[in-house]
Design a protein around this motif. Structure first.
Motif, short mmCIF file in Angstrom:
data_model
loop_
_atom_site.label_atom_id
_atom_site.label_comp_id
_atom_site.label_asym_id
_atom_site.label_seq_id
_atom_site.Cartn_x
_atom_site.Cartn_y
_atom_site.Cartn_z
N LEU A 280 77.18 23.57 47.93
CA LEU A 280 76.11 22.74 47.36
C LEU A 280 75.16 23.59 46.52
O LEU A 280 74.75 23.19 45.41
N TRP A 281 74.83 24.75 47.03
CA TRP A 281 73.92 25.63 46.29
C TRP A 281 74.52 26.03 44.95
O TRP A 281 73.88 25.94 43.90
N PHE A 282 75.78 26.46 44.96
CA PHE A 282 76.41 26.94 43.72
C PHE A 282 76.74 25.81 42.76
O PHE A 282 76.91 26.04 41.56
N SER A 283 76.86 24.57 43.25
CA SER A 283 77.14 23.46 42.34
C SER A 283 75.95 23.18 41.43
O SER A 283 76.10 22.61 40.34
N TRP A 284 74.75 23.58 41.85
CA TRP A 284 73.55 23.37 41.04
C TRP A 284 72.98 24.68 40.51
O TRP A 284 72.31 24.68 39.47
N ALA A 285 73.22 25.77 41.16
CA ALA A 285 72.70 27.07 40.71
C ALA A 285 73.83 28.10 40.77
O ALA A 285 73.93 28.88 41.71
N PRO A 286 74.72 28.11 39.76
CA PRO A 286 75.87 29.01 39.77
C PRO A 286 75.45 30.47 39.84
O PRO A 286 74.40 30.87 39.32
N LEU A 287 76.27 31.27 40.50
CA LEU A 287 76.03 32.71 40.60
C LEU A 287 76.14 33.31 39.21
O LEU A 287 77.05 33.00 38.46
N SER A 288 75.21 34.21 38.87
CA SER A 288 75.21 34.75 37.51
C SER A 288 75.29 36.27 37.46
O SER A 288 75.72 36.83 36.45
N ARG A 289 74.91 36.99 38.50
CA ARG A 289 74.88 38.45 38.45
C ARG A 289 75.52 39.05 39.70
O ARG A 289 75.46 38.49 40.80
#
Length: 417
Positions: A280-289
């Motif tokens: 759920l977290w990554f569906s709205w705030a994808p990992l970037s670094r």
């Protein structure tokens, strides 16, 4: 609607159908898997000791893995040559037939180990063809920029099924042994209908004039020459292969924690609860670094949580360890799938997906077999603890042997390698 204008995968109609199909099928699959495991162990315990019954759990995992191993080259090539929607539909229909068959035998009171093992093989065949086709289909439904979110959003469907499915299977089995299978049949019918609603897609074909066997092997060659993809896939393979605590859940529920089939449903669902929170977290705030280092850390945490579960004798603590285990595994899955999908050309996705499916299934079904065999030798608790320690050791070795994993900073730069 122009796909490039979409801001989230759910804004795309065909992806919503795909997601619904996956939700229904994973609910049914997880409800059935927990009941199959319980029935195998329960039937075995009527005539066998604990270690011999644990061996049967290992063998049922092996029965599901064997078709994936035998068919890996064919399934990937098929996913790149045949309409991926058609493959998914046929596989769901086969699973529906399996669910109805198990429901009938349970209803008639004639369930045997032979029936359970035969159906397990058929379910393995369905998964062998379905997983490469569906993993290759998803990127065709969304633009590349939305793919990491689509990976996480698709995982939510799987984790919802992982949470609700086992609990549903356990509770329905307590009502009647046939109930989880008949409910599963209805859910698979819904999954098939949703998959039928996905419209035709444009995909890149592979050259029909070339030798099919050479084309089949190309997927293996691509994986083994792309060190980033190979490192990511093999890390998950060996870590989960060694840390397969979930295979031992029927033993822990029945003979160690003493919580019965209902408690088994909670134990089976706990990893999915942690995994769903991460998805759920990554569906709205994808990992970037720092995607590579963070993936390695997540696999290490997976090993620590596995050891904690093996040592626990308190049911709430066992659930907490399994939830952490599931969250760490989902983190690793998210990074791995995003790297693989963005790094692989569309015309190769079916074959690379088949190789990935083989590795995933080896870490799951073959991991269950390994855990069952090890438990038969040294006992279930020692097997789980040793597996967790092994997962930690694998993480340290892979950080050294695959420097490209440590150096993977973000998905875009890594995909361009």
């Amino acid at each position: 609607m122009d796909l490039s204008d979409a801001r989230h995968p759910f804004a795309i109609r065909d992806f919503r159908c795909f997601w619904t199909a996956r939700l229904c099928s994973t609910l049914a699959q997880n409800a059935m898997v927990i009941v199959i495991g319980w029935q195998v162990y329960d039937i075995s315990r009527q005539t066998m000791g604990l270690k011999q019954a644990a061996l049967q759990l290992g063998l049922i995992g092996l029965a599901q893995f064997a078709p994936l191993f035998a068919l890996v080259l064919v399934t990937g090539w098929t996913a790149d040559r045949v309409d991926r929607r058609l493959i998914a539909r046929l596989c769901i229909a086969l699973q529906l037939l399996c669910a109805a068959t198990l429901g009938w035998f349970s209803f008639e009171g004639g369930m045997t180990l032979g029936v359970l093992f035969a159906v397990a093989v058929l379910l393995g065949v369905a998964r062998a063809f379905s997983m490469p086709a569906q993993s290759a289909l998803a990127p065709n439904l969304v633009p590349p920029a939305l793919l990491p979110r689509a990976v996480a959003t698709t995982a939510i469907a799987g984790r919802v099924g992982g949470i609700a499915g086992p609990a549903m299977g356990g509770y329905l089995y307590a009502v009647a042994p046939h109930a989880p299978y008949f409910v599963g049949s209805a859910l698979l019918a819904g999954s098939l209908l949703s998959m039928m609603l996905i419209r035709p897609i444009t995909r890149t074909g592979i050259d029909g004039s070339r030798n099919p066997w050479r084309q089949m092997v190309e997927g293996l060659g691509y994986v083994f020459h792309n060190k980033l993809v190979l490192g990511a896939i093999s890390l998950d393979l060996f870590a989960v292969l060694l840390g397969g605590a979930t295979a031992m859940l029927p033993i822990f529920a029945r003979d160690i924690l003493h919580v019965g089939p209902a408690g088994l449903g909670h134990l089976r669902a706990a990893p999915a609860v942690g995994a769903m929170a991460i998805a759920l977290w990554f569906s709205w705030a994808p990992l970037s670094r720092g995607v590579g280092v963070k993936m390695l850390a997540a696999v290490g945490i997976f090993g620590v949580a596995t050891i904690g579960f093996g040592l626990s004798r308190w049911f709430p603590l066992s659930l907490a360890c399994l939830a952490v285990l599931g969250a760490a595994d989902m983190f690793s899955v998210y990074v791995r799938q995003s790297l693989i999908q963005l790094s692989t050309p569309n015309e190769m996705r079916g074959r690379v997906g088949a190789v990935s499916t083989l590795f995933i299934s080896a870490s799951n079904e073959l991991g269950e077999a390994e855990s069952g065999f090890l438990a038969a030798l040294i006992g279930p608790v020692a097997a789980v603890v040793a597996g967790g320690a092994g997962a930690i050791a694998i993480t340290l070795l892979w950080a050294r042997w695959f420097p490209s994993l440590r150096k993977a900073e973000n998905f875009e730069a890594s995909a361009g390698r």
